[in-house]
Motif scaffolding. Structure first.
Motif, PDB file in Angstrom:
ATOM      1  N   UNK A  33       0.834  -0.808   0.037  1.00  0.00           N
ATOM      2  CA  UNK A  33      -0.210   0.077   0.390  1.00  0.00           C
ATOM      3  C   UNK A  33       1.241   1.396   0.352  1.00  0.00           C
ATOM      4  N   UNK A  34       0.651   2.581  -0.561  1.00  0.00           N
ATOM      5  CA  UNK A  34       1.234   3.859  -0.529  1.00  0.00           C
ATOM      6  C   UNK A  34       0.298   4.788  -0.348  1.00  0.00           C
ATOM      7  N   UNK A  35       0.235   5.579   0.654  1.00  0.00           N
ATOM      8  CA  UNK A  35      -0.904   6.828   0.584  1.00  0.00           C
ATOM      9  C   UNK A  35      -0.186   8.036   0.260  1.00  0.00           C
ATOM     10  N   UNK A  36      -1.043   9.048  -0.235  1.00  0.00           N
ATOM     11  CA  UNK A  36       0.218  10.063  -0.737  1.00  0.00           C
ATOM     12  C   UNK A  36      -0.937  10.621  -0.595  1.00  0.00           C
ATOM     13  N   UNK A  37      -0.544  12.361  -0.924  1.00  0.00           N
ATOM     14  CA  UNK A  37      -1.608  13.460  -1.326  1.00  0.00           C
ATOM     15  C   UNK A  37      -1.487  13.740  -2.568  1.00  0.00           C
ATOM     16  N   UNK A  38      -2.854  15.019  -2.743  1.00  0.00           N
ATOM     17  CA  UNK A  38      -2.387  15.385  -4.171  1.00  0.00           C
ATOM     18  C   UNK A  38      -2.778  17.047  -3.228  1.00  0.00           C
ATOM     19  N   UNK A  39      -2.541  17.643  -2.725  1.00  0.00           N
ATOM     20  CA  UNK A  39      -3.107  18.864  -2.548  1.00  0.00           C
ATOM     21  C   UNK A  39      -3.431  19.935  -3.147  1.00  0.00           C
ATOM     22  N   UNK A  40      -3.485  20.195  -4.376  1.00  0.00           N
ATOM     23  CA  UNK A  40      -4.243  21.162  -5.854  1.00  0.00           C
ATOM     24  C   UNK A  40      -5.443  20.248  -5.442  1.00  0.00           C
ATOM     25  N   UNK A  41      -5.520  19.228  -4.957  1.00  0.00           N
ATOM     26  CA  UNK A  41      -6.913  18.573  -5.500  1.00  0.00           C
ATOM     27  C   UNK A  41      -7.754  18.469  -3.831  1.00  0.00           C
ATOM     28  N   UNK A  42      -6.781  18.277  -2.629  1.00  0.00           N
ATOM     29  CA  UNK A  42      -6.820  18.794  -1.483  1.00  0.00           C
ATOM     30  C   UNK A  42      -8.042  16.826  -1.206  1.00  0.00           C
ATOM     31  N   UNK A  43      -6.969  16.194  -2.011  1.00  0.00           N
ATOM     32  CA  UNK A  43      -7.348  14.375  -1.763  1.00  0.00           C
ATOM     33  C   UNK A  43      -6.017  13.350  -1.224  1.00  0.00           C
ATOM     34  N   UNK A  44      -6.339  12.714  -0.408  1.00  0.00           N
ATOM     35  CA  UNK A  44      -5.504  11.900  -0.196  1.00  0.00           C
ATOM     36  C   UNK A  44      -5.508  10.388  -0.461  1.00  0.00           C
ATOM     37  N   UNK A  45      -4.859   9.670  -1.484  1.00  0.00           N
ATOM     38  CA  UNK A  45      -5.495   8.417  -1.682  1.00  0.00           C
ATOM     39  C   UNK A  45      -5.112   7.445  -1.344  1.00  0.00           C
ATOM     40  N   UNK A  46      -4.801   6.120  -1.375  1.00  0.00           N
ATOM     41  CA  UNK A  46      -4.618   5.386  -0.904  1.00  0.00           C
ATOM     42  C   UNK A  46      -4.141   4.113  -2.070  1.00  0.00           C
ATOM     43  N   UNK A  47      -3.087   3.840  -2.528  1.00  0.00           N
ATOM     44  CA  UNK A  47      -2.934   2.963  -3.303  1.00  0.00           C
ATOM     45  C   UNK A  47      -3.004   1.665  -2.977  1.00  0.00           C
ATOM     46  N   UNK A  48      -3.048   0.781  -3.148  1.00  0.00           N
ATOM     47  CA  UNK A  48      -3.843  -0.969  -2.877  1.00  0.00           C
ATOM     48  C   UNK A  48      -3.351  -1.776  -3.840  1.00  0.00           C
ATOM     49  N   UNK A  49      -1.895  -2.683  -3.791  1.00  0.00           N
ATOM     50  CA  UNK A  49      -0.937  -2.997  -4.656  1.00  0.00           C
ATOM     51  C   UNK A  49      -1.648  -4.732  -3.908  1.00  0.00           C
ATOM     52  N   UNK A  50      -0.831  -5.977  -5.371  1.00  0.00           N
ATOM     53  CA  UNK A  50      -1.331  -7.029  -4.509  1.00  0.00           C
ATOM     54  C   UNK A  50      -2.173  -7.314  -3.247  1.00  0.00           C
ATOM     55  N   UNK A  51      -3.244  -6.846  -3.758  1.00  0.00           N
ATOM     56  CA  UNK A  51      -4.644  -7.362  -2.694  1.00  0.00           C
ATOM     57  C   UNK A  51      -4.735  -8.848  -2.255  1.00  0.00           C
ATOM     58  N   UNK A  52      -4.804  -8.661  -0.934  1.00  0.00           N
ATOM     59  CA  UNK A  52      -5.243 -10.214  -0.097  1.00  0.00           C
ATOM     60  C   UNK A  52      -6.581  -9.838   0.203  1.00  0.00           C
ATOM     61  N   UNK A  53      -6.723 -11.964   0.324  1.00  0.00           N
ATOM     62  CA  UNK A  53      -9.018 -11.575   1.033  1.00  0.00           C
ATOM     63  C   UNK A  53      -8.505 -11.166   2.496  1.00  0.00           C
ATOM     64  N   UNK A  54      -7.356 -10.716   2.715  1.00  0.00           N
ATOM     65  CA  UNK A  54      -7.533  -9.990   4.342  1.00  0.00           C
ATOM     66  C   UNK A  54      -7.626  -8.750   4.584  1.00  0.00           C
ATOM     67  N   UNK A  55      -6.872  -8.146   3.063  1.00  0.00           N
ATOM     68  CA  UNK A  55      -7.809  -6.511   3.210  1.00  0.00           C
ATOM     69  C   UNK A  55      -9.149  -6.458   2.916  1.00  0.00           C
ATOM     70  N   UNK A  56      -9.767  -7.506   2.472  1.00  0.00           N
ATOM     71  CA  UNK A  56     -11.323  -7.417   2.774  1.00  0.00           C
ATOM     72  C   UNK A  56     -12.000  -6.204   4.122  1.00  0.00           C
ATOM     73  N   UNK A  57     -12.331  -5.196   4.378  1.00  0.00           N
ATOM     74  CA  UNK A  57     -12.805  -4.484   4.786  1.00  0.00           C
ATOM     75  C   UNK A  57     -13.625  -3.324   4.427  1.00  0.00           C
ATOM     76  N   UNK A  58     -14.290  -2.419   5.669  1.00  0.00           N
ATOM     77  CA  UNK A  58     -14.836  -1.331   5.079  1.00  0.00           C
ATOM     78  C   UNK A  58     -13.762   0.432   5.194  1.00  0.00           C
TER      79      UNK A  58
END
Length: 123
Positions: A68-93
């Motif tokens: 996972x990578x968290x990053x921010x785009x200040x111009x868009x006032x948005x924070x992202x969570x890029x999730x790669x290689x997802x696993x079944x145990x990542x299932x969640x809200x």
């Protein structure tokens, strides 16, 4: 007051990628650290990652490091969570959160929360 709106959840297969977005608004949201938490079925909500708006400081829990990578785009006032290689145990809200560093990262009890977005990873 800080308002947070998440998007980007969905149903994917193990090994796939997904990107979550959190749009922030409010008068003083840039004063806060942004983070992601998640709550799996039958489990307590847990901290996942955090970032300062400068992007200079990040934190992750061990199970998501390197995936996972968290990053921010200040111009868009948005924070992202890029999730790669997802696993079944990542299932969640997944919830976006905001607060000052001690409350969000240390105490893990932030005051501001989004409504949550569901991520389901199938095997």
């Amino acid at each position: 007051q800080v308002e947070l709106v998440e998007s980007g959840g969905g149903l994917v297969q193990a090994g796939d990628s997904l990107r979550l977005s959190c749009a922030a608004s409010g008068r003083t949201f840039t004063d806060y650290v942004m983070g992601w938490f998640r709550q799996a079925p039958g489990k307590e909500r847990e901290f996942v990652a955090a970032i300062t708006w400068s992007g200079l400081v990040t934190r992750y829990i061990e199970p998501v490091k390197g995936r996972f990578t968290i990053f921010a785009d200040n111009a868009k006032n948005t924070v992202y969570l890029q999730m790669n290689s997802l696993r079944v145990e990542d299932t969640a809200v997944y919830y976006c959160a905001a607060d000052r560093w001690p409350a969000l990262v240390v105490q893990r009890e932030p005051n501001y929360w989004g409504q949550g977005t569901r991520v389901t990873v199938s095997s």
